[in-house]
Design an enzyme around this catalytic site. Sequence first.
Site, mmCIF file in Angstrom:
data_model
loop_
_atom_site.group_PDB
_atom_site.id
_atom_site.type_symbol
_atom_site.label_atom_id
_atom_site.label_comp_id
_atom_site.label_asym_id
_atom_site.label_seq_id
_atom_site.Cartn_x
_atom_site.Cartn_y
_atom_site.Cartn_z
ATOM 1 N N HIS A 184 12.941 13.834 28.004
ATOM 2 C CA HIS A 184 12.610 14.482 26.732
ATOM 3 C C HIS A 184 13.155 13.677 25.556
ATOM 4 C CE1 HIS A 184 11.644 18.000 24.177
ATOM 5 N NE2 HIS A 184 12.696 17.588 23.484
ATOM 6 N N GLU A 185 14.428 13.345 25.611
ATOM 7 C CA GLU A 185 15.042 12.614 24.505
ATOM 8 C C GLU A 185 14.494 11.201 24.399
ATOM 9 O OE1 GLU A 185 16.562 14.287 22.434
ATOM 10 O OE2 GLU A 185 16.854 16.060 23.671
ATOM 11 N N HIS A 222 11.404 11.161 22.154
ATOM 12 C CA HIS A 222 11.727 11.064 20.725
ATOM 13 C C HIS A 222 12.172 9.654 20.355
ATOM 14 C CE1 HIS A 222 11.328 15.330 20.163
ATOM 15 N NE2 HIS A 222 12.358 15.636 20.938
#
Length: 431
Positions: A90-91, A94
């Site tokens: 997820h990170e 980004h």
Amino acid sequence: MINLSSARSPTPTFSLPPSSPYPKPPTISYSLLKASYPPTPTGQSLLFPARWRRRRRTPSVPQAIASASLESAQSVLEAASVLAAIILVHESGHFLAASLQGIHVSKFAIGFGPVLARFVANGVEYSLRAFPLGGFVGFPDDDPDSDIPTDDADLLKNRPILDRLLVISAGVAANVVFAYLIVFTQVLAVGLPVQDPLPGVLVPDVRNGSAAARDGIRPGDVILGVDGASAPSISEVVDLIKMSPKRNVAIKVAREGMESLELNVVPDESSDGTGRIGVQLSPNFRLSKVRPRNLAEATTLAGKEFLGLTSTVLDGLKQIFLNFSQSAGKVSGPVAIIAVGAEVARSSSDGLFQFAAVINLNLAAINLLPLPALDGGSLALLLVEAARGGRKIPREVEQRIMSSGILLVVMLGLFLMVRDTLNLDFIKEIL
């Protein structure tokens, strides 16, 4: 989550589908920060008192200590690794969306709180932190110690709305793509699990001292009939038991190595006047696997399974909000996630594929909610800015909104970690 200021943004959540063929506590959905337990169709909550739900026959303290074997430790490690990988993906979404656009990034962290380990590369601090409530990507937009001019075109806050939208939504996109890849890998590596229904209702567990235990029902029995009704469903078994407190009920069961038995069971009376025999019930089925003959078939099978899991996750989340007053008290955190993941790993390593896929999908869905501290909250503020013709929301207002949400979520996460730890069976035994 992304970090648009000096505050920290946690990364929630996942759910296990009730239809999963892998052994696990049924009809339970979990999340990294919160989870719901939608009303169970299996009926086991109707037969167990609340304190016995999701509980196996509990060993003594020495047995509990002895059960912390190498296998158990390995399964916990596997579940924790899956959780960490989901957060990392997820990170990374980004981070890559920002880096590929040339946007300045200052921090990349897994976890929150005190730093356990860190290193700096190309001006970015990478860190592992103490509390496994999620992670964050930090930007130097409002960092007073940053030597980047505030009018730098490559600061996130100075980029066009579309660039920022891509950065904010990239974490969700990464989890969705990763979920499909996990399902595709499962189809190729071990095949797709399929449930073949069998007659009767399975009894996975019987509570010690209950009416069922006293009158001869054993774990592993299959209920074939109740009071003359053959091939009953779970709901029918539950209804017949509830309507028969302190009255003899003829239950026909199939037991391994024996012909079918006719048992006379007298249900105990619950506080509300209904009957209860103290068993856990689940559908009776045989598990088989479908293996693809080629990549095209693997793609089709993975797509169908992916869509099915997505539908299950969305339905489960819908039940959270439709029955929030009932489910709020059953919220769980990272400890419960790892506990159920460890149970899946102990039961079948194949189950970790679906476990990981569902975490990804739930994380993606929850993060799209327009709530402070979630990606959806940042997207909502971005849409407000677009509706204002590109005029930015005052930075102080935006930071107050996000910081308050982050603080609330972190406090909730810490509370849930403590509560879930105290609710673990072996901890209850020790206490």
